[in-house]
Design an enzyme around this catalytic site. Structure first.
Site, PDB file in Angstrom:
ATOM      1  N   LYS A  13      90.465  67.436  76.097  1.00 21.69           N
ATOM      2  CA  LYS A  13      91.773  66.637  77.282  1.00 21.69           C
ATOM      3  C   LYS A  13      91.320  65.119  77.300  1.00 21.69           C
ATOM      4  O   LYS A  13      89.986  64.170  77.282  1.00 21.69           O
ATOM      5  CB  LYS A  13      91.949  67.856  77.777  1.00 21.69           C
ATOM      6  CG  LYS A  13      91.248  67.787  79.181  1.00 21.69           C
ATOM      7  CD  LYS A  13      90.667  66.482  80.292  1.00 21.69           C
ATOM      8  CE  LYS A  13      89.669  66.984  81.184  1.00 21.69           C
ATOM      9  NZ  LYS A  13      89.636  65.825  81.901  1.00 21.69           N
ATOM     10  N   ASP A 137      89.692  72.601  85.493  1.00 24.25           N
ATOM     11  CA  ASP A 137      90.676  72.709  84.091  1.00 24.25           C
ATOM     12  C   ASP A 137      90.756  73.587  83.325  1.00 24.25           C
ATOM     13  O   ASP A 137      91.169  73.538  81.593  1.00 24.25           O
ATOM     14  CB  ASP A 137      89.388  72.044  83.262  1.00 24.25           C
ATOM     15  CG  ASP A 137      89.009  70.654  84.186  1.00 24.25           C
ATOM     16  OD1 ASP A 137      90.036  69.982  85.343  1.00 24.25           O
ATOM     17  OD2 ASP A 137      88.399  69.257  83.618  1.00 24.25           O
TER      18      ASP A 137
END
Length: 298
Positions: A13, A137
């Site tokens: 990401k 995350d």
């Protein structure tokens, strides 16, 4: 002898926005962020059965197994009573310590793979509970959302409409930044110069409607870590400026670094990196409009 196996591309990401908000008494920080998955990812293969529990990582150095998030994810999943034995193989393609969430994506991939192989799947809610115990995350990188707004400790999430795919250049400096170190630097900086939360913010609300296209995203793109990381690592703002100069919008630090990235409209995307990167590695990829599903291996 193993019973079954699955392959997952653990897509990494970038953070299209990262605001560092209040620090809790526990030491955790509240955040507000927009995660954007990329096509770039590690290849993760999970096998269940056999007579042992193992992990094998090829590529970048990820440290000892007991600190590996993918390994820890499998152990936590196995606390449900299944599987008794498993093996994990990871081909590392995502740079480590770069703010790209490679380790967290590996953990999310292992959880998804195990649940796909489980005769009695635990389900999304249970997976997210496990993911939340591994790091901020990991929950979003356990979901199948390509673009996600998250806040709190990262466990509160809202899936956004997928953005049109765009070319991305990642510039990865020859140094790593530990997440714990970056947060400590930010705490020190705020002690030196306190500021009001939201200072410098746009008046518009951060709602899905204004984040539905790249122009809307670019208006809100911001990373609170950039100033302090740039002060300590001057090559970081230089790399961001090189992306801006080529027409990237946005161009910024991802996570707490060290990687920076630029998103390019189709007519502006360079086919090859044209200039100096001050020792950084240039990686071409693209944003993802979908998360690749788990592939069951026969």
């Amino acid at each position: 002898m193993t019973d079954a196996a699955a392959r997952v591309i653990a897509q990494c990401k970038v953070n299209l926005r990262l605001r560092l908000l209040a620090r809790e008494r526990s030491g955790y920080h509240q955040i507000e962020t927009i995660f954007q998955r990329l096509a770039l990812g590690d290849e993760v293969v999970v096998r269940v059965g056999g007579r042992d529990r193992t992990i094998d990582c090829r590529g970048d150095d990820v440290g000892p197994a007991e600190q590996n998030l993918a390994w820890r994810a499998a152990l936590l999943y196995a606390e449900s009573g299944w599987p008794a034995y498993f093996s994990i193989e990871i081909d590392k393609r995502v740079p480590v310590g770069a703010g790209l969430g490679g380790g967290s994506a590996d953990a999310g991939a292992v959880l998804r793979a195990l649940d796909a192989l489980n005769p009695s799947p635990l389900g999304t809610e249970h997976l997210l509970d496990i993911a939340g115990r591994l790091g901020a995350d990991v929950p979003v990188l356990t979901t199948t959302g390509a673009t996600t707004l998250a806040w709190g400790r990262g466990q509160r999430m809202l899936a956004l409409a997928p953005l049109p795919e765009r070319s991305v250049w990642l510039l990865v400096p020859p140094f790593r930044i530990a997440t714990t170190e970056a947060y400590a630097w930010m705490d020190e900086a705020r002690e030196r110069q306190p500021r009001a939360l939201g200072e410098g913010e746009q008046a518009a609300l951060l709602v899905p409607e204004v984040l539905a296209d790249w122009d809307g995203i670019a208006a809100f793109a911001r990373n609170d870590f950039e100033g302090e990381i740039g002060r300590r690592q001057p090559s970081v703002p230089m790399l961001i400026e090189s992306l801006h100069a080529l027409g990237a919008r946005p161009a910024m630090l991802s996570g707490s670094g060290s990687a920076v990235f630029g998103v390019f409209a189709p007519e502006r995307a360079p086919a090859a990196w044209p200039g100096s990167t001050t020792g950084a590695r240039a990686i071409a990829t693209r944003t993802a409009s979908r998360v690749v599903p788990v592939e069951r291996l026969e």
